[in-house]
Scaffold this motif. Structure first.
Motif, PDB file in Angstrom:
ATOM      1  N   ASP A 104       0.839  -1.204   0.000  1.00  0.00           N
ATOM      2  CA  ASP A 104       0.000   0.000   0.000  1.00  0.00           C
ATOM      3  C   ASP A 104       0.875   1.257   0.000  1.00  0.00           C
ATOM      4  O   ASP A 104       2.113   1.173   0.023  1.00  0.00           O
ATOM      5  N   LEU A 105       0.211   2.404  -0.042  1.00  0.00           N
ATOM      6  CA  LEU A 105       0.918   3.683  -0.121  1.00  0.00           C
ATOM      7  C   LEU A 105       1.835   3.888   1.095  1.00  0.00           C
ATOM      8  O   LEU A 105       2.977   4.335   0.955  1.00  0.00           O
ATOM      9  N   ALA A 106       1.326   3.557   2.289  1.00  0.00           N
ATOM     10  CA  ALA A 106       2.110   3.770   3.512  1.00  0.00           C
ATOM     11  C   ALA A 106       3.420   2.968   3.453  1.00  0.00           C
ATOM     12  O   ALA A 106       4.486   3.472   3.830  1.00  0.00           O
ATOM     13  N   SER A 107       3.346   1.742   2.957  1.00  0.00           N
ATOM     14  CA  SER A 107       4.551   0.914   2.886  1.00  0.00           C
ATOM     15  C   SER A 107       5.479   1.373   1.774  1.00  0.00           C
ATOM     16  O   SER A 107       6.700   1.225   1.872  1.00  0.00           O
ATOM     17  N   SER A 108       4.893   1.908   0.711  1.00  0.00           N
ATOM     18  CA  SER A 108       5.711   2.445  -0.377  1.00  0.00           C
ATOM     19  C   SER A 108       6.608   3.573   0.157  1.00  0.00           C
ATOM     20  O   SER A 108       7.790   3.668  -0.169  1.00  0.00           O
ATOM     21  N   ILE A 109       6.007   4.403   1.008  1.00  0.00           N
ATOM     22  CA  ILE A 109       6.781   5.487   1.625  1.00  0.00           C
ATOM     23  C   ILE A 109       7.762   4.901   2.655  1.00  0.00           C
ATOM     24  O   ILE A 109       8.927   5.288   2.707  1.00  0.00           O
ATOM     25  N   ALA A 110       7.272   3.940   3.430  1.00  0.00           N
ATOM     26  CA  ALA A 110       8.096   3.387   4.517  1.00  0.00           C
ATOM     27  C   ALA A 110       9.367   2.720   3.994  1.00  0.00           C
ATOM     28  O   ALA A 110      10.442   2.909   4.567  1.00  0.00           O
ATOM     29  N   ILE A 111       9.262   1.977   2.906  1.00  0.00           N
ATOM     30  CA  ILE A 111      10.447   1.264   2.423  1.00  0.00           C
ATOM     31  C   ILE A 111      11.477   2.255   1.863  1.00  0.00           C
ATOM     32  O   ILE A 111      12.684   2.091   2.022  1.00  0.00           O
ATOM     33  N   ARG A 112      10.973   3.318   1.246  1.00  0.00           N
ATOM     34  CA  ARG A 112      11.925   4.320   0.732  1.00  0.00           C
ATOM     35  C   ARG A 112      12.559   5.110   1.884  1.00  0.00           C
ATOM     36  O   ARG A 112      13.707   5.519   1.819  1.00  0.00           O
ATOM     37  N   TYR A 113      11.754   5.339   2.919  1.00  0.00           N
ATOM     38  CA  TYR A 113      12.301   6.018   4.101  1.00  0.00           C
ATOM     39  C   TYR A 113      13.375   5.139   4.756  1.00  0.00           C
ATOM     40  O   TYR A 113      14.443   5.624   5.146  1.00  0.00           O
ATOM     41  N   LEU A 125      -5.276  17.112  -4.861  1.00  0.00           N
ATOM     42  CA  LEU A 125      -5.362  16.431  -6.141  1.00  0.00           C
ATOM     43  C   LEU A 125      -6.400  15.332  -6.057  1.00  0.00           C
ATOM     44  O   LEU A 125      -6.439  14.571  -5.104  1.00  0.00           O
ATOM     45  N   ASP A 126      -7.211  15.283  -7.069  1.00  0.00           N
ATOM     46  CA  ASP A 126      -8.215  14.245  -7.166  1.00  0.00           C
ATOM     47  C   ASP A 126      -7.508  13.056  -7.802  1.00  0.00           C
ATOM     48  O   ASP A 126      -7.375  12.971  -9.006  1.00  0.00           O
ATOM     49  N   GLN A 127      -7.025  12.175  -6.931  1.00  0.00           N
ATOM     50  CA  GLN A 127      -6.011  11.198  -7.351  1.00  0.00           C
ATOM     51  C   GLN A 127      -6.367  10.371  -8.573  1.00  0.00           C
ATOM     52  O   GLN A 127      -5.503   9.967  -9.325  1.00  0.00           O
ATOM     53  N   THR A 128      -7.616  10.086  -8.744  1.00  0.00           N
ATOM     54  CA  THR A 128      -7.946   9.156  -9.822  1.00  0.00           C
ATOM     55  C   THR A 128      -7.942   9.826 -11.190  1.00  0.00           C
ATOM     56  O   THR A 128      -7.886   9.173 -12.203  1.00  0.00           O
ATOM     57  N   ASN A 129      -8.037  11.141 -11.212  1.00  0.00           N
ATOM     58  CA  ASN A 129      -8.201  11.818 -12.496  1.00  0.00           C
ATOM     59  C   ASN A 129      -7.241  12.985 -12.704  1.00  0.00           C
ATOM     60  O   ASN A 129      -7.604  13.992 -13.276  1.00  0.00           O
ATOM     61  N   VAL A 130      -6.047  12.869 -12.200  1.00  0.00           N
ATOM     62  CA  VAL A 130      -5.126  14.004 -12.285  1.00  0.00           C
ATOM     63  C   VAL A 130      -4.459  14.038 -13.666  1.00  0.00           C
ATOM     64  O   VAL A 130      -3.946  13.028 -14.133  1.00  0.00           O
ATOM     65  N   ASP A 187      -7.048   1.765  -5.897  1.00  0.00           N
ATOM     66  CA  ASP A 187      -6.598   2.468  -7.103  1.00  0.00           C
ATOM     67  C   ASP A 187      -6.190   3.904  -6.787  1.00  0.00           C
ATOM     68  O   ASP A 187      -5.305   4.477  -7.407  1.00  0.00           O
ATOM     69  N   VAL A 188      -6.839   4.480  -5.774  1.00  0.00           N
ATOM     70  CA  VAL A 188      -6.480   5.840  -5.344  1.00  0.00           C
ATOM     71  C   VAL A 188      -5.072   5.811  -4.730  1.00  0.00           C
ATOM     72  O   VAL A 188      -4.237   6.672  -5.003  1.00  0.00           O
ATOM     73  N   GLU A 189      -4.818   4.788  -3.919  1.00  0.00           N
ATOM     74  CA  GLU A 189      -3.490   4.654  -3.309  1.00  0.00           C
ATOM     75  C   GLU A 189      -2.415   4.510  -4.388  1.00  0.00           C
ATOM     76  O   GLU A 189      -1.359   5.125  -4.303  1.00  0.00           O
ATOM     77  N   LYS A 190      -2.715   3.687  -5.398  1.00  0.00           N
ATOM     78  CA  LYS A 190      -1.743   3.484  -6.474  1.00  0.00           C
ATOM     79  C   LYS A 190      -1.445   4.803  -7.168  1.00  0.00           C
ATOM     80  O   LYS A 190      -0.308   5.111  -7.501  1.00  0.00           O
ATOM     81  N   LYS A 191      -2.489   5.598  -7.390  1.00  0.00           N
ATOM     82  CA  LYS A 191      -2.308   6.889  -8.067  1.00  0.00           C
ATOM     83  C   LYS A 191      -1.455   7.821  -7.203  1.00  0.00           C
ATOM     84  O   LYS A 191      -0.599   8.543  -7.713  1.00  0.00           O
TER      85      LYS A 191
END
Lengths: 262, 279
Positions: A10-19, B165-170, B203-207
């Motif tokens: 997830d996003l949190a881990s994406s940041i965590a691993i780079r940190y 930013l509206d992550q899905t449509n930026v 999908d929002v997280e991925k964006k």
């Protein structure tokens, strides 16, 4: 230091691993990775062979997720061994791993939110309150090599400095000492260091004795939001783990910087 | 990219010129100084004097010498009723256009004619954000322009760009525009995403990971923050105290659904710094 990093896809881990990668470049870190697949109650499968097969499947799913995030983030640091993938309760298994593995630091990613309730829920969790070592809540990436030693009235500065020193005495990090005083005003202001009392001098002395360079000492006066925002450029903010809701804890909740709980 | 800086003769127009110059030079944009006056029979002398001043500021700040060629106000030609223009081209086009009539209509007409990507306007400080003699003009332009709009209320460089930013449509253009704002202001960047009580969608997280990487690869540090969609309005208002607020308001944006036209006007009126609406 021997550090355990929790990863998820997830996003949190994406940041965590780079940190963590950045931390490895600034300090002597032996980095281990853990991922826990938490089955929900409906997923609990039977016993014996059935259970073993089901757990192996879950472990494989987790292993693939961790492999993907490591590959995607393409970090330079070396890991001390393969990622550990466990099926079970995240708090219980992580605490057990920290105790059994003799880790010096636990790290995990948490995306900064506007909700202080989210923050309190995390810091009051079993994992944070019973962790046998300092925990680093990674909220965002940083390029700084300066940590903020965060003080306020009645904090255990000796514990804070000792833990910080144990982790970072041979690192590239230096420190600023920040003392927070709460005040409702339109802009953050800086007071004379004497307003921080003897705790500031004592902390500075302890850090210097430990061979950690102190760049500056400041007394901040403002709201938790203002102080939290001020701390945003630090590599991390080192603080005592809040045991109850307080204005000091709110600063840590509001800051976009990562927080090291000692 | 084409930037239009809409100006009159007042001090708030003077104050944005430094910013316009830096942004134009940084983005290598075609630049139009659009002077607005009430009469449409002849060019007003005080507006000419003001535009000469603005033009000089642009050329004084031009870091990349040779981007624009100077223009002389004596060469202004009436190209249509109530519209005068003079332009030059070096690496990029620099033009001065003067239009007389209703300010909102004239600015929007020029935006359409030139197919501009960004309109920049200054406004008075304080609780309101107005042009003298033109009630709520910046708000109306922000509301009605088909392109991105930057309303500068304070000439002070923001420490931070808070980008909702509206992550899905930026769009790529809006990411690039924020990149420029960060560089020009030497500011930090906070990327704010929306979450619902159920959390953030995969999908929002991925964006958001992609957006963060986009900026990190350009050596721009960015802080990520998630805000409950129900608290968005309050958080945006609070963010105007932290720095420049950038909102992506494209047709497909969820933000444009959450933020009604009335709320945009209120935001611009109440902001203490600057607001960038990305379209």
């Amino acid at each position: 230091m021997k550090a355990l990093l929790y990863l998820n896809e997830d996003l949190a881990s994406s940041i965590a691993i780079r940190y963590a990668d950045y931390l490895c470049s600034a300090a002597d870190v032996q980095l281990h990775i853990i991922h826990i697949e938490e089955p929900d109650s409906r997923q609990q499968a039977g016993t014996g062979w059935v259970r073993r097969t089901w757990e192996s499947g879950m472990q494989e799913t987790g292993a693939q997720a961790v492999k993907r995030i490591i590959r995607t983030e393409n970090v330079k640091c070396h890991f001390a061994g393969p990622p550990k993938i466990i099926v079970g309760d995240k708090e219980f298994e992580t605490l057990r791993e920290l105790r059994m593995g003799g880790f010096d630091l636990y790290m995990e990613g948490h995306i900064d939110t506007s909700s202080t309730d989210d923050f309190y829920r995390i810091v009051s969790s079993k994992l944070y309150s019973q962790a046998p070592c300092p925990t680093l809540m990674i909220k965002n990436l940083t390029v700084s090599k300066t940590a903020a030693i965060f003080l306020a009235n009645a904090v255990d500065y000796q514990r804070l400095v000792t833990r910080f020193q144990d982790l970072f005495h041979n690192s590239k990090f230096d420190a600023d000492i920040i003392y927070f005083k709460s005040s409702e005003q339109s802009e953050l202001s800086f007071m004379d260091v004497s307003e921080g009392g003897s705790i500031l001098k004592e902390t500075e002395k302890l850090l210097k004795n430990a061979g950690i360079a102190v760049n500056k000492t400041s007394v901040l006066c403002g709201t938790p939001e203002q102080a939290g925002d001020f701390l945003r450029n630090y590599a991390f903010v080192a603080a005592n783990l809040p045991v109850r809701k307080s204005l000091r804890a709110e600063v840590l909740a509001h800051t976009p910087a990562s927080v090291l709980f000692c | 990219m084409r930037i239009i800086a809409a100006v009159d003769t007042k001090s708030y127009s003077d104050e944005i010129m430094d910013y316009v110059a830096r942004l134009a030079a940084n983005t290598w944009s075609d630049l139009t100084l659009l002077g607005i006056q009430s009469g449409n029979t002849k060019v007003e002398e005080n507006l000419i004097q003001a535009i000469v001043r603005y033009r000089n500021t642009i050329f004084e700040h031009e870091e990349d010498a040779g981007l624009y060629a100077p223009v002389s106000m004596t060469e202004l030609k009436e190209t249509a009723k109530g519209r005068w223009e003079v332009s030059s081209r070096a690496r990029k086009e620099f033009s001065v256009v003067i239009r007389g009539g209703d300010a909102r209509k004239e600015i929007l007409a020029e935006v359409a004619e030139r197919n501009a990507d960004l309109v920049i306007l200054g406004c008075t400080k304080g609780i309101d954000c107005i042009w003298e003699g033109e009630a709520y003009l910046p708000q109306k332009i922000a509301r009605d322009a088909p392109c991105s709009v930057l309303v500068i209320k304070s000439a002070r460089k923001p420490d931070q760009i808070v980008a909702f930013l509206d992550q899905t449509n930026v769009s790529q253009e809006s990411l690039e525009m924020i990149n420029q704002m960060v560089t020009v202001n030497n500011a930090g960047l906070k990327i704010v995403g929306l979450k619902t009580p159920k959390g953030v969608k995969g999908d929002v997280e991925k964006k958001m990971v992609e957006i963060l990487k986009y900026y990190n690869e350009r050596e721009i540090g960015a802080w990520i923050k998630l805000v409950d969609s129900e608290n968005l309005e309050e958080y945006v208002a609070q963010s105007t105290r932290e720095g420049m607020v950038a909102l992506w308001m494209g047709k497909e944006s969820i933000l444009s659904k959450i933020f009604s036209r009335g709320l945009i006007e209120k935001l611009i009126s109440n902001t203490q710094s600057s607001v960038l609406l990305l379209r």
